[in-house]
Enzyme design. Structure first.
Site, mmCIF file in Angstrom:
data_model
loop_
_atom_site.group_PDB
_atom_site.id
_atom_site.type_symbol
_atom_site.label_atom_id
_atom_site.label_comp_id
_atom_site.label_asym_id
_atom_site.label_seq_id
_atom_site.Cartn_x
_atom_site.Cartn_y
_atom_site.Cartn_z
ATOM 1 C CG HIS A 230 -72.951 -34.999 -23.578
ATOM 2 N ND1 HIS A 230 -74.214 -35.012 -24.096
ATOM 3 C CD2 HIS A 230 -72.170 -35.683 -24.443
ATOM 4 C CE1 HIS A 230 -74.204 -35.685 -25.241
ATOM 5 N NE2 HIS A 230 -72.974 -36.110 -25.471
ATOM 6 N N GLY B 28 -70.658 -41.707 -29.392
ATOM 7 C CA GLY B 28 -71.820 -42.236 -28.679
ATOM 8 C C GLY B 28 -72.254 -43.553 -29.300
ATOM 9 N N GLY B 29 -73.260 -43.480 -30.151
ATOM 10 C CA GLY B 29 -73.887 -44.674 -30.740
ATOM 11 C C GLY B 29 -72.919 -45.742 -31.231
ATOM 12 C CD GLU C 281 -69.978 -34.463 -28.106
ATOM 13 O OE1 GLU C 281 -69.660 -35.559 -28.574
ATOM 14 O OE2 GLU C 281 -70.775 -34.350 -27.158
ATOM 15 C CG ASN D 76 -71.040 -40.369 -23.719
ATOM 16 O OD1 ASN D 76 -71.416 -41.015 -22.727
ATOM 17 N ND2 ASN D 76 -71.576 -39.221 -24.079
ATOM 18 C CD1 TRP D 77 -70.115 -47.220 -24.538
ATOM 19 C CD2 TRP D 77 -70.021 -48.472 -22.693
ATOM 20 N NE1 TRP D 77 -69.241 -48.250 -24.777
ATOM 21 C CE2 TRP D 77 -69.162 -49.024 -23.668
ATOM 22 C CE3 TRP D 77 -70.112 -49.095 -21.443
ATOM 23 C CZ2 TRP D 77 -68.412 -50.187 -23.421
ATOM 24 C CZ3 TRP D 77 -69.372 -50.235 -21.200
ATOM 25 C CH2 TRP D 77 -68.532 -50.781 -22.177
ATOM 26 C CE LYS D 78 -74.388 -39.947 -26.207
ATOM 27 N NZ LYS D 78 -75.048 -39.204 -27.261
ATOM 28 N N GLY E 68 -76.201 -38.163 -32.433
ATOM 29 C CA GLY E 68 -77.199 -39.229 -32.528
ATOM 30 C C GLY E 68 -78.143 -39.102 -33.708
ATOM 31 C CD GLU F 66 -77.072 -37.160 -25.096
ATOM 32 O OE1 GLU F 66 -76.570 -37.927 -24.250
ATOM 33 O OE2 GLU F 66 -76.973 -37.363 -26.327
ATOM 34 C CB SER G 154 -73.299 -38.720 -36.538
ATOM 35 O OG SER G 154 -74.591 -38.468 -35.988
HETATM 36 P P1 PGA Z 1 -73.223 -39.920 -31.230
HETATM 37 O O1 PGA Z 1 -73.018 -39.197 -29.826
HETATM 38 O O2 PGA Z 1 -71.881 -40.484 -31.633
HETATM 39 O O3 PGA Z 1 -74.243 -41.000 -30.982
HETATM 40 O O4 PGA Z 1 -73.693 -38.886 -32.190
HETATM 41 C C1 PGA Z 1 -71.886 -38.412 -29.594
HETATM 42 C C2 PGA Z 1 -71.927 -37.839 -28.201
HETATM 43 O O5 PGA Z 1 -73.015 -37.536 -27.691
HETATM 44 O O6 PGA Z 1 -70.871 -37.685 -27.575
#
Ligand code: PGA
Length: 250
Positions: free
Chosen positions: A95, A231-232, A165, A9-11, A171, A97, A210
């Site tokens: 998600h 994500g990251g 999640e 997930n590149w956001k 993050g 976010e 994470s």
């Molecule tokens: P993260 O994000 O790996 O940066 O913690 C995960 C996500 O939001 O799907």
């Protein structure tokens, strides 16, 4: 046996040029992997360019969101039909976010899930508790309510994937413990069984929060974990390839 699923997930990261540069490095690193599914969710503006490069590879094109109407006066939105047209296979819905910054409620998420599934898009439906909810022992109430409301009136879960999640692990570098992941995934599995009986056996449950090359091996060993949403660490082709290839790391 369910195929494990690894989604990047590149956001809101990477321009078209940066997305292409990532793929030039990443595709050769994973091209011979056939026993697991890999997907990348770029931003909407990169979807077409990324999709063209991913065509005829073992990597699936994914999207980070979709609106619940097919077309019309909804400035700034993208419909499931449009994503289908660009050969998107998976869409991330709900998600944390989106829930937090864009005020998506369980009801909106339910409409989005129905709209995407109606177009035969596979959905990755995200759920998870905040730190306050965990600390006040509400984790399972929250998961139960998010599942019940998000999946309301969805009778056939054929294209459904769940993602657990915990919001406090996203993050932050803080990964949920193995015991926390195991009990949450078991709870989700049992809840899905109550709703969908034997059909629940085909619903994969991903962990997200994470995930890194350092912790992927232990996460993938946990019962009822069928992959990860990253994500990251998915922004770096070497790191994401190490996560995807978790079993073969030295
Ligand atoms: P993260 O994000 O790996 O940066 O913690 C995960 C996500 O939001 O799907």
């Amino acid at each position: 046996m369910l195929e494990n699923l690894f989604i990047a997930n590149w956001k809101m990261n990477k321009t078209v040029k940066e997305s292409v540069e990532f793929l030039e490095i990443f595709i050769p690193l994973v091209h011979n992997i056939k026993d697991r599914e890999i997907g990348i969710a770029p931003t909407f503006v990169c979807i077409e360019s990324v999709g063209k490069i991913l065509k005829n590879t073992n990597i699936k094109l994914c999207a980070q969101n979709a609106f619940y109407e097919t077309k019309g006066a909804y400035t700034g939105e993208i419909s499931p039909v449009m994503l289908k047209d660009l050969n998107v296979e998976y869409v991330i819905i709900g998600h944390s976010e989106r829930r937090k910054y864009f005020h998506e409620t369980d009801e909106i998420i339910n409409l989005k899930l129905k709209a995407c599934m109606g177009e035969k898009l596979k959905v990755i439906f995200c759920i998870g508790e905040t730190i306050q909810e965990r600390e006040s022992n509400k984790t399972f109430d929250v998961l139960k309510s998010q599942i019940e409301k998000g999946l309301k009136d969805i009778k056939t879960p054929d294209t459904l994937v769940l993602a657990y999640e915990p919001v406090w692990a996203i993050g932050t570098g803080i990964v949920a413990s193995e015991a926390q992941i195991e009990e949450a995934h078991l709870f989700i599995k049992e809840k899905l069984k109550k709703m969908y009986y034997e059909k629940a056996d085909n619903i994969r449950i991903l962990y997200g929060g994470s995930v890194s090359p350092e912790n992927i091996n232990s996460i993938m060993k946990i019962k009822n974990v069928n992959g990860v949403l990253v994500g990251g660490a998915s922004l770096d082709p070497e790191k994401f390839s190490k996560i995807v290839k978790y079993e073969t790391q030295g």
